[in-house]
Design a protein around this motif. Structure first.
Motif, PDB file in Angstrom:
ATOM      1  N   LEU A 110      -5.925 -36.280 -58.025  1.00 19.72           N
ATOM      2  CA  LEU A 110      -5.656 -37.119 -59.196  1.00 19.72           C
ATOM      3  C   LEU A 110      -4.152 -37.333 -59.372  1.00 19.72           C
ATOM      4  O   LEU A 110      -3.350 -36.502 -58.936  1.00 19.72           O
ATOM      5  CB  LEU A 110      -6.231 -36.452 -60.449  1.00 19.72           C
ATOM      6  CG  LEU A 110      -7.745 -36.228 -60.453  1.00 19.72           C
ATOM      7  CD1 LEU A 110      -8.142 -35.318 -61.613  1.00 19.72           C
ATOM      8  CD2 LEU A 110      -8.475 -37.560 -60.546  1.00 19.72           C
ATOM      9  N   LEU A 155     -13.254 -35.973 -61.599  1.00 19.39           N
ATOM     10  CA  LEU A 155     -13.278 -35.376 -62.934  1.00 19.39           C
ATOM     11  C   LEU A 155     -14.665 -34.872 -63.320  1.00 19.39           C
ATOM     12  O   LEU A 155     -14.785 -33.849 -63.998  1.00 19.39           O
ATOM     13  CB  LEU A 155     -12.779 -36.380 -63.973  1.00 19.39           C
ATOM     14  CG  LEU A 155     -11.261 -36.580 -63.983  1.00 19.39           C
ATOM     15  CD1 LEU A 155     -10.884 -37.775 -64.845  1.00 19.39           C
ATOM     16  CD2 LEU A 155     -10.551 -35.327 -64.477  1.00 19.39           C
ATOM     17  N   ARG A 177      -1.600 -32.230 -63.678  1.00 21.94           N
ATOM     18  CA  ARG A 177      -2.366 -32.106 -62.436  1.00 21.94           C
ATOM     19  C   ARG A 177      -2.209 -30.724 -61.807  1.00 21.94           C
ATOM     20  O   ARG A 177      -3.194 -30.035 -61.516  1.00 21.94           O
ATOM     21  CB  ARG A 177      -1.914 -33.192 -61.466  1.00 21.94           C
ATOM     22  CG  ARG A 177      -2.654 -33.205 -60.133  1.00 21.94           C
ATOM     23  CD  ARG A 177      -2.187 -34.377 -59.305  1.00 21.94           C
ATOM     24  NE  ARG A 177      -0.809 -34.201 -58.893  1.00 21.94           N
ATOM     25  CZ  ARG A 177      -0.420 -33.849 -57.657  1.00 21.94           C
ATOM     26  NH1 ARG A 177      -1.323 -33.643 -56.726  1.00 21.94           N
ATOM     27  NH2 ARG A 177       0.848 -33.721 -57.346  1.00 21.94           N
ATOM     28  N   LEU A 180      -5.967 -40.289 -68.189  1.00 19.50           N
ATOM     29  CA  LEU A 180      -6.220 -40.911 -66.892  1.00 19.50           C
ATOM     30  C   LEU A 180      -6.950 -42.246 -66.992  1.00 19.50           C
ATOM     31  O   LEU A 180      -7.030 -42.975 -65.998  1.00 19.50           O
ATOM     32  CB  LEU A 180      -7.027 -39.960 -66.002  1.00 19.50           C
ATOM     33  CG  LEU A 180      -6.232 -38.833 -65.333  1.00 19.50           C
ATOM     34  CD1 LEU A 180      -7.176 -37.813 -64.706  1.00 19.50           C
ATOM     35  CD2 LEU A 180      -5.287 -39.391 -64.274  1.00 19.50           C
ATOM     36  N   TYR A 181      -7.487 -42.561 -68.175  1.00 16.08           N
ATOM     37  CA  TYR A 181      -8.282 -43.782 -68.320  1.00 16.08           C
ATOM     38  C   TYR A 181      -7.636 -44.761 -69.293  1.00 16.08           C
ATOM     39  O   TYR A 181      -7.050 -44.346 -70.300  1.00 16.08           O
ATOM     40  CB  TYR A 181      -9.693 -43.436 -68.811  1.00 16.08           C
ATOM     41  CG  TYR A 181     -10.541 -42.750 -67.765  1.00 16.08           C
ATOM     42  CD1 TYR A 181     -11.242 -43.492 -66.821  1.00 16.08           C
ATOM     43  CD2 TYR A 181     -10.627 -41.363 -67.705  1.00 16.08           C
ATOM     44  CE1 TYR A 181     -12.016 -42.871 -65.851  1.00 16.08           C
ATOM     45  CE2 TYR A 181     -11.389 -40.734 -66.742  1.00 16.08           C
ATOM     46  CZ  TYR A 181     -12.090 -41.494 -65.816  1.00 16.08           C
ATOM     47  OH  TYR A 181     -12.845 -40.887 -64.851  1.00 16.08           O
ATOM     48  N   ARG A 209     -11.367 -41.311 -59.576  1.00 17.45           N
ATOM     49  CA  ARG A 209     -11.016 -40.418 -60.684  1.00 17.45           C
ATOM     50  C   ARG A 209     -12.264 -39.846 -61.353  1.00 17.45           C
ATOM     51  O   ARG A 209     -12.325 -38.660 -61.674  1.00 17.45           O
ATOM     52  CB  ARG A 209     -10.180 -41.173 -61.722  1.00 17.45           C
ATOM     53  CG  ARG A 209      -8.805 -41.570 -61.235  1.00 17.45           C
ATOM     54  CD  ARG A 209      -7.989 -42.232 -62.344  1.00 17.45           C
ATOM     55  NE  ARG A 209      -6.728 -42.735 -61.827  1.00 17.45           N
ATOM     56  CZ  ARG A 209      -5.809 -43.337 -62.565  1.00 17.45           C
ATOM     57  NH1 ARG A 209      -6.028 -43.523 -63.864  1.00 17.45           N
ATOM     58  NH2 ARG A 209      -4.681 -43.773 -62.021  1.00 17.45           N
ATOM     59  N   THR A 210     -13.257 -40.701 -61.556  1.00 19.65           N
ATOM     60  CA  THR A 210     -14.460 -40.266 -62.259  1.00 19.65           C
ATOM     61  C   THR A 210     -15.243 -39.245 -61.435  1.00 19.65           C
ATOM     62  O   THR A 210     -15.720 -38.235 -61.975  1.00 19.65           O
ATOM     63  CB  THR A 210     -15.356 -41.471 -62.586  1.00 19.65           C
ATOM     64  OG1 THR A 210     -14.610 -42.421 -63.359  1.00 19.65           O
ATOM     65  CG2 THR A 210     -16.583 -41.044 -63.378  1.00 19.65           C
ATOM     66  N   GLU A 248      -1.722 -45.631 -57.089  1.00 15.57           N
ATOM     67  CA  GLU A 248      -1.795 -44.197 -56.849  1.00 15.57           C
ATOM     68  C   GLU A 248      -0.568 -43.718 -56.077  1.00 15.57           C
ATOM     69  O   GLU A 248      -0.028 -42.656 -56.352  1.00 15.57           O
ATOM     70  CB  GLU A 248      -3.080 -43.846 -56.070  1.00 15.57           C
ATOM     71  CG  GLU A 248      -4.352 -44.206 -56.806  1.00 15.57           C
ATOM     72  CD  GLU A 248      -4.535 -43.386 -58.065  1.00 15.57           C
ATOM     73  OE1 GLU A 248      -3.831 -42.375 -58.238  1.00 15.57           O
ATOM     74  OE2 GLU A 248      -5.376 -43.762 -58.880  1.00 15.57           O
ATOM     75  N   THR A 267      -8.015 -35.878 -68.970  1.00 12.66           N
ATOM     76  CA  THR A 267      -8.998 -36.954 -68.798  1.00 12.66           C
ATOM     77  C   THR A 267      -8.684 -38.140 -69.699  1.00 12.66           C
ATOM     78  O   THR A 267      -8.770 -39.301 -69.267  1.00 12.66           O
ATOM     79  CB  THR A 267     -10.418 -36.437 -69.090  1.00 12.66           C
ATOM     80  OG1 THR A 267     -10.709 -35.342 -68.213  1.00 12.66           O
ATOM     81  CG2 THR A 267     -11.457 -37.521 -68.893  1.00 12.66           C
ATOM     82  N   THR A 311       0.071 -37.542 -65.030  1.00 16.52           N
ATOM     83  CA  THR A 311       0.187 -38.432 -66.200  1.00 16.52           C
ATOM     84  C   THR A 311       1.321 -38.022 -67.131  1.00 16.52           C
ATOM     85  O   THR A 311       1.586 -38.726 -68.105  1.00 16.52           O
ATOM     86  CB  THR A 311      -1.129 -38.427 -67.009  1.00 16.52           C
ATOM     87  OG1 THR A 311      -1.429 -37.086 -67.424  1.00 16.52           O
ATOM     88  CG2 THR A 311      -2.282 -38.977 -66.184  1.00 16.52           C
TER      89      THR A 311
END
Length: 467
Positions: free
Chosen positions: A436, A270, A325, A380-381, A266-267, A458, A377, A439
């Protein structure tokens, strides 16, 4: 008393909060003027160089043999930043974004330690001071250093403004305050274009654009006095609560972004998406003065065209058939496609479908994508490393901003080169964004453990998006 209980006591968006948020949002006008300053004060007019048999003119001889055929007063005409010296205009723009990057890194932790208000007021005061140094710079070297220092302070103000607009209101108002700040920044770009039209000598323009900072600084000091109770009481609760949440993670959060398989993918994606958004957004905006047509109208239009982007993206990201997304990926691909189409149309066509109109469409699309990526973002975390992830992505974003001023100058190689760079950046970022997970309507993870098995996690989210 935790944060939510504090908001229940004082209200999520009461009179004091509205006053402070209004000031913070309006400050974006000043920040936009400083960010876009180089677009007009660094304008390169048409010029002719006397032909000479044999060797080329030296740098010392060049000013005596150059005739500017366009009536423009800029740093280019004052310091003859043409030919081998032309890179200095892009360098000055790039140094501003270097300052933004350093400002984010330095003043983020500092505002946690000594408080938001001291950092905000000190940075605002110093940015105004350095802004006047820019306006009265006796040489290019002083001008360039002042742009670096203005960027440094601008980064600090931008960071604290963003945090303030989130911490100072209830969670249900976060999207509204964040969007208002972005929209006001776009309005600031438009107003700067209008200001440049009426005040064309570059030193006068730099002085006028900087002078609004004095007003915002004085208003900030005044609001501090009038809202002392809410800042000292309610604000103290909010800041203590948030600092406690961040303190436990420290550098471990950044480490987890590399170690954890799900977070690593993901990082990486992104970081590239943030970089591409910044490169295309600022690259198109900074190149506005070099497009065909009136440069001042172009700059204003590049600000105005952003305004529809925010309601547009907010509409799509909340639809189950689009979501975060697909919306982000689509807007990035559309921005890249618009830049691709500019290479298929003659430069000076007078039709509605022109290079300028397609570039504006690209700016609209990338503005929508940029707004989505901020929201996406955060979702996603997990909560425990969200700040660390946003910090890393923000740094990647600033790298795009640092490189952006040099892309429009690549027209010297060929007119299509800048748009080729923007096209490839937008399309590649859009395609990578599809890797990704969605969400929308998904519960946000609080801890790393809630991410579960990388593969299973995922796949589960992917399948839920396609059912």
């Amino acid at each position: 008393m935790d944060l939510e209980e504090a908001f229940q006591v004082v209200g999520e968006f009461g009179p004091y909060q509205r006053r402070v948020v209004a000031l913070l949002v309006l400050t974006q006008v000043y920040m936009a003027c400083q960010s876009m300053l180089i677009v007009l004060v660094g304008s390169t007019p048409e010029y002719q160089v006397e032909q000479q048999d044999g060797a080329a003119f030296s740098l010392q001889e060049l000013p005596q043999h150059v005739t500017f055929t366009e009536d423009i007063d800029s740093i280019v005409t004052e310091w003859f930043l043409i030919k081998q010296q032309a890179y200095k205009v892009s360098l000055a723009g790039s140094l501003f974004f270097v300052g933004l990057l350093v400002g984010n890194i330095v003043f983020g932790p500092l505002s946690d330690k000594i408080g938001r208000r001291p950092v905000y007021l000190t940075s605002m005061f110093l940015e105004v001071v350095f802004g006047y140094v820019t306006a009265f710079a006796p040489s290019y070297e002083v001008f360039a250093v002042s742009r670096l220092l203005v960027g440094l302070m601008n980064g600090a103000i931008g960071l604290v403004c963003f945090v303030f607009t989130q911490e100072y209101v209830g969670k249900s108002y976060w999207a509204m305050t964040g969007t208002l700040a972005s929209m006001t920044f776009a309005v600031g770009i438009t107003l700067f274009g209008a200001l440049g039209y009426f005040i064309q000598p570059w030193r006068s323009l730099a002085t006028a654009a900087n002078s609004s900072g004095i007003l915002f600084f004085l208003l900030s000091v005044q609001v501090k006095v009038k809202t002392k109770n809410i800042l000292g009481g309610f604000g103290g609760i909010a800041f203590t609560y948030r600092k406690a949440g961040n303190h436990d993670n420290g550098g471990a959060g950044v480490q987890q972004l590399v170690i954890h398989p799900v977070l690593r993918l993901r990082t990486m994606v992104l970081m590239y998406v943030w970089y591409a958004c910044s490169l295309v957004y600022y690259g198109l905006t900074l190149g506005a003065s070099e497009m065909s047509g009136n440069r001042y109208v172009n700059v204003a239009m590049y600000g105005l065209v952003e305004l529809p982007a925010y309601p547009l993206c907010m509409y799509f990201i909340n639809k189950h058939w689009a979501g975060r997304r697909k919306s982000m990926a689509s807007f990035l691909c559309l921005a890249g496609s618009a830049c691709l189409c500019t290479m298929l149309i003659p430069e000076n066509t007078g039709s509605l479908l022109s290079v300028t109109s397609l570039a504006l469409l690209g700016k609209l699309m990338v503005s929508a994508a940029f707004n989505i990526v901020y929201i996406y973002t955060s979702e996603l975390y997990p909560t425990v490393i969200r700040n660390a992830a946003l910090g890393v992505c923000s740094m990647s974003c600033r790298v795009g901003g640092i490189l952006a001023p040099f892309v429009p100058s690549m027209r010297a190689l060929h007119n299509s080169v800048p748009f080729t760079v923007f096209c490839l950046s937008g399309l590649s970022a859009g395609c990578l964004g599809l890797l990704l997970p969605e969400t929308l309507n998904q519960p946000a993870a609080e801890t790393l453990e809630e991410l579960g098995s990388p593969t299973r996690n995922e796949e589960a989210k992917y399948s839920s998006n396609h059912n």
